[in-house]
Design an enzyme around this catalytic site. Structure first.
Site, mmCIF file in Angstrom:
data_model
loop_
_atom_site.group_PDB
_atom_site.id
_atom_site.type_symbol
_atom_site.label_atom_id
_atom_site.label_comp_id
_atom_site.label_asym_id
_atom_site.label_seq_id
_atom_site.Cartn_x
_atom_site.Cartn_y
_atom_site.Cartn_z
ATOM 1 N N TRP A 109 0.842 -1.190 0.000
ATOM 2 C CA TRP A 109 0.000 0.000 0.000
ATOM 3 C C TRP A 109 0.887 1.254 0.000
ATOM 4 C CZ3 TRP A 109 -4.989 -0.337 -0.927
ATOM 5 C CH2 TRP A 109 -5.783 0.800 -0.727
ATOM 6 N N HIS A 134 -9.355 -2.457 12.726
ATOM 7 C CA HIS A 134 -8.713 -1.712 11.639
ATOM 8 C C HIS A 134 -9.474 -0.409 11.334
ATOM 9 C CE1 HIS A 134 -6.188 -0.978 8.263
ATOM 10 N NE2 HIS A 134 -6.906 -1.544 7.328
HETATM 11 ZN ZN LIG Z 1 -6.163 -4.891 5.284
#
Ligand SMILES: [Zn+2]
Length: 212
Positions: free
Chosen positions: A17, A57
Site C-alpha cells: 500500500w 482496523h
Molecule cells: Zn487490510
C-alpha cells in the site's frame, strides 16, 4: 485432491500500500559470512500480502485479530469469477451475479488477479473493489467472510464506508489473494492468520481445497 495456494509470495518486491515500507527480510546471521547458521528478521505491515482485517482496523473499539473465529476462517467457500468489465463490485453487480444460496464465505476473482499472475511489482490504484452498497448487500445476504484479489476490499479513494460496513457486521475481510488459477465453484477454505495479539490485521496463508 486439487489444492490451490491463493496466498501471495512475500518479498521486498511484493507491491505494498502507498506509504507502507516494503516487506523487509533481513539476514542477521549469514553462514556465507562465517556464522554457524542463517537467521532472518522480518518487518512488514500487517496489511501486506495476503492478510485479514480485524474490526479494530476501522473501528477503534473493535475486536483485534487474535479473536477472529477459526470457524469462520475455515470451511465451505464459494469462488465467484467476475467478468473483466466489472470495475466495482456494487449491489447491482452482485444482484446479477449467480451466487448459490446459503453461501457464507465468498471470494471474488476479478481482473485484479492478473496483476499477480503477471508479477506486477508496483501498486495499482485502479483495482476492482467492493462499493458501500455492495458491502451492505453482502451483510444482508449473511456473508461471514469475504475475500478480494487485491490489497483492499474497498476502492482506493474511498476506504472507509466499505470497511466499516463489513467490519461492523463482524464480516471477516480477506485481502490480497490470487485467484488466477481457480475456477468458479465450491471449495474448502483454510485461512490461517498469524495470532498477533492486539493487532488490526494479520498476514495469513490461505488455501482452497477442491470439494469432491
Ligand atoms: Zn487490510
Amino acid at each position: 485432491m486439487t489444492l490451490y495456494d491463493i496466498s501471495l509470495p512475500l518479498s521486498p518486491q511484493t507491491p505494498v500500500w502507498p506509504g507502507d515500507a516494503p516487506i523487509l527480510l533481513e539476514q542477521t546471521e549469514a553462514m556465507a559470512h562465517g556464522a554457524e547458521y542463517n537467521l532472518t528478521r522480518l518487518a512488514m505491515s500487517v496489511h501486506a500480502g495476503t492478510h485479514v482485517d480485524a474490526p479494530h482496523h476501522f473501528l477503534n473499539d473493535g475486536r483485534t485479530v487474535e479473536t477472529l473465529p477459526l470457524e469462520v476462517l475455515t470451511g465451505a467457500c464459494y469462488v465467484a469469477q467476475l467478468p473483466d468489465d466489472v470495475e466495482e463490485i456494487t449491489a447491482e453487480v452482485l444482484t446479477r451475479t449467480p451466487l448459490p444460496a446459503g453461501v457464507e464465505r465468498l471470494l471474488f476473482g476479478t481482473r485484479n488477479s492478473r496483476y499477480w499472475a503477471q508479477g506486477v511489482q508496483t501498486f495499482q490504484p485502479d483495482f476492482v473493489a467492493i462499493s458501500a452498497d455492495g458491502a451492505r448487500w453482502l451483510v444482508e445476504r449473511g456473508i461471514k467472510l469475504v475475500g478480494i484479489d487485491y490489497l483492499s476490499v474497498a476502492p482506493y479513494h474511498d476506504s472507509v464506508p466499505t470497511h466499516r460496513i463489513l467490519l461492523q457486521a463482524g464480516v471477516v475481510v480477506l485481502e490480497g489473494i490470487n485467484l488466477t488459477q481457480v475456477p468458479r465453484g465450491f471449495y474448502d477454505l483454510y485461512c490461517l492468520p498469524l495470532k498477533l495479539v492486539g493487532s488490526d490485521g494479520a498476514p495469513a496463508r490461505a488455501i482452497l481445497v477442491e470439494r469432491r
